[in-house]
Design an enzyme around this catalytic site. Structure first.
Site, PDB file in Angstrom:
ATOM      1  N   GLY A 248      36.887 -50.385  34.946  1.00  0.00           N
ATOM      2  CA  GLY A 248      37.838 -50.325  35.714  1.00  0.00           C
ATOM      3  C   GLY A 248      39.271 -50.595  35.257  1.00  0.00           C
ATOM      4  O   GLY A 248      40.123 -50.951  36.218  1.00  0.00           O
ATOM      5  N   GLU A 290      32.454 -51.384  30.297  1.00  0.00           N
ATOM      6  CA  GLU A 290      32.255 -49.902  30.433  1.00  0.00           C
ATOM      7  C   GLU A 290      33.603 -49.252  30.492  1.00  0.00           C
ATOM      8  O   GLU A 290      34.180 -48.637  31.588  1.00  0.00           O
ATOM      9  CB  GLU A 290      31.446 -49.372  31.428  1.00  0.00           C
ATOM     10  N   PRO A 291      34.645 -49.388  29.663  1.00  0.00           N
ATOM     11  CA  PRO A 291      35.956 -48.654  29.518  1.00  0.00           C
ATOM     12  C   PRO A 291      35.825 -46.990  29.466  1.00  0.00           C
ATOM     13  O   PRO A 291      35.085 -46.674  28.836  1.00  0.00           O
ATOM     14  CB  PRO A 291      36.850 -49.249  28.590  1.00  0.00           C
ATOM     15  N   ARG A 330      43.493 -34.863  41.773  1.00  0.00           N
ATOM     16  CA  ARG A 330      43.573 -36.411  42.010  1.00  0.00           C
ATOM     17  C   ARG A 330      44.645 -36.624  43.166  1.00  0.00           C
ATOM     18  O   ARG A 330      44.894 -37.586  43.729  1.00  0.00           O
ATOM     19  CB  ARG A 330      43.790 -37.243  40.775  1.00  0.00           C
ATOM     20  N   TYR A 334      43.727 -38.294  46.432  1.00  0.00           N
ATOM     21  CA  TYR A 334      44.262 -39.981  47.095  1.00  0.00           C
ATOM     22  C   TYR A 334      45.570 -40.212  46.375  1.00  0.00           C
ATOM     23  O   TYR A 334      45.950 -41.262  45.983  1.00  0.00           O
ATOM     24  CB  TYR A 334      43.308 -40.999  46.412  1.00  0.00           C
ATOM     25  N   CYS A 361      45.972 -21.613  47.077  1.00  0.00           N
ATOM     26  CA  CYS A 361      46.069 -21.344  48.531  1.00  0.00           C
ATOM     27  C   CYS A 361      45.754 -22.466  49.471  1.00  0.00           C
ATOM     28  O   CYS A 361      44.905 -22.351  50.327  1.00  0.00           O
ATOM     29  CB  CYS A 361      45.120 -19.946  48.954  1.00  0.00           C
ATOM     30  N   GLU A 362      46.403 -23.406  49.086  1.00  0.00           N
ATOM     31  CA  GLU A 362      46.450 -24.801  50.146  1.00  0.00           C
ATOM     32  C   GLU A 362      47.685 -25.448  50.015  1.00  0.00           C
ATOM     33  O   GLU A 362      48.421 -25.654  49.058  1.00  0.00           O
ATOM     34  CB  GLU A 362      45.500 -25.767  49.310  1.00  0.00           C
ATOM     35  N   TYR A 390      39.809 -37.931  34.421  1.00  0.00           N
ATOM     36  CA  TYR A 390      39.346 -37.576  35.884  1.00  0.00           C
ATOM     37  C   TYR A 390      40.293 -36.429  36.088  1.00  0.00           C
ATOM     38  O   TYR A 390      40.572 -36.211  37.173  1.00  0.00           O
ATOM     39  CB  TYR A 390      39.638 -38.591  36.839  1.00  0.00           C
TER      40      TYR A 390
END
EC number: 4.1.1.20
Length: 431
Positions: A248, A290-291, A330, A334, A361-362, A390
């Site tokens: 994280g 866990e990087p 992404r 968010y 189309c958004e 990501y």
């Protein structure tokens, strides 16, 4: 530049690991994911050397491959001495196909299927991280059927609310992940695991969230988890092997991001671990982290070709690109910050305020709003920085758009590591 692998050349173009991004776009087309192997390897080596410095090598970093999963990235991190974390049968299969030995794979996930657990057990996965009490029974049954004992650790929810976006917080009590510590469920799961003949409980695990830009939450998590580790020994007599403190660690998406050097995280957590073990009279467990994002995030960029520039006086100016939420969702999900620039004008002032709009189309298909870039025009190459994590892993075929190719660059050379999809790929499974 926000990443060491980025620079400017004599033409004023953005470069990555010595490769001119304008030439990469011309050679491979856009949209295009570009990853710096030099940067990935440097990040891996930083973590490995930190374990030598702060833990005497008593543990290791594990690459959290949900950030970016493909055969080549598994080969690279494996060669640098890291283990691999997977969170699905697909990631597990990819890692195995890349030649990662089963014993160097750690299998996470909050709802693993029987089929996925069977694949893990049959391939000798070294650590199946059970996410809830009932999963232990599924592992027991699958291991018994195959006549083996499965190594298992337990993912614990330590009750720590990291200061990050609510969608990427995972350590607080209200989380879909892990076994709750405060209710006593964690100790219940420990005792249940120890009662199973075909399960060997080897360690404890936690993960408190992503893109965390502070050291204190990690320090607190380590202290809480060591208390539990000690409690397990006192109440059951079981000698566990390791404590996995998750990942994280935050990266730079913008110049103003206060990302802490990885060694600083490692040093602060290590000091807390050694102190806590001393207070508890506890032998130092093997420590895992866990990087994921912090290994590949700043190593990646995405290149686009600018189409239309649409000015709405007094409102905003849209800069249309040939990608969008189908290969980087992404911002739509968010509102993630990114640094954008015109790669072929990177040495010029970034004084043009733009909203970067995708082709889906958004109305919400945006990459960034009201961000400063160099003055754009049709045909320019737009670069979005820090997209190594990501982006490819969350890409889709929305609006039947093919997912782009991914190119790996190293010391001025480039190679394709993931082929771009074609229209034929889009209909391959249609009947």
């Amino acid at each position: 530049m926000i990443s060491p692998c980025l620079d400017l050349n004599e033409k004023g173009h953005l470069t990555i690991s010595g490769c001119d991004t304008v030439e990469l776009a011309k050679q491979y087309g856009t949209p295009l994911y570009v990853m710096s192997e030099d940067q990935v390897r440097q990040a891996c080596r930083s973590y490995v050397s930190s374990f030598q410095r702060f833990y005497g090598g008593h543990g290791k970093p594990i690459y959290a491959s949900k950030a970016f999963s493909c055969k080549e990235i598994y080969r690279i991190v494996l060669s640098e001495g890291l283990d691999v974390e997977v969170v699905s049968g697909g990631e597990l299969y990819t890692a195995l196909q890349a030649g990662v030995p089963g014993e160097r794979i750690h299998f996470q996930g909050n709802n693993k299927s029987i089929k996925e657990l069977a694949l893990a057990i049959e391939n000798g996965v070294g650590d199946i991280v059970a996410d809830h009490l009932e999963e232990l029974d599924l592992i027991q049954a699958a291991a018994k059927e195959r006549g083996v004992v499965a190594p298992v650790s337990l993912r614990i929810t330590p009750g720590i609310d990291a200061h990050t976006h609510q969608f990427i917080r995972t350590g607080q009590i209200d989380s879909k992940f892990g076994i709750d510590l405060q209710s006593g469920a964690a100790m219940e799961a420990v005792k249940h695991a120890l009662s199973l003949e075909n399960v060997k409980l080897t360690g404890l695990h936690c993960h408190i969230g992503s893109q965390i830009l502070e050291k204190e939450p990690f320090v607190h998590a380590a202290q809480v988890m060591l208390d539990l580790y000690h409690q397990v020994k006192v109440e059951t007599g079981a000698a566990l092997d390791h404590l996995n403190l998750g990942g994280g660690f935050g990266i730079h998406y913008k110049e103003e991001d206060q990302a802490i050097p990885y060694e600083a995280y490692m040093e602060a957590v290590s000091a807390a671990v050694h102190q806590k073990c001393g207070e508890l009279g506890l032998a130092l467990p093997r420590i895992f982290i866990e990087p994921g994002r912090s290994i590949v995030g700043e190593a990646g960029i995405t290149l686009y070709t600018v189409g239309y520039v649409k000015d709405i006086p007094g409102v905003r100016t849209y800069v249309d690109i040939d990608g969008g939420m189908f290969e980087n969702p992404r911002y739509a999900l968010y509102q993630s910050d990114y640094t954008c620039l015109i790669a072929n004008k990177a040495s010029q002032p970034a004084d043009f305020v733009a909203t970067i709009a995708g082709k889906c189309c958004e109305s919400g298909d945006l990459i960034q709003e009201h961000t400063k870039i160099q003055t754009p025009q049709a045909g320019d190459i737009l670069a979005v920085l820090s997209t190594g994590a990501y982006n490819y892993s969350m890409a889709s075929n929305y609006n039947r758009n093919p997912r782009p190719a991914c190119v790996m660059v190293r010391e001025g050379t480039s190679r394709v590591i993931i082929k771009g999809e074609t229209y034929e790929d889009l209909v391959r499974n249609d009947l």
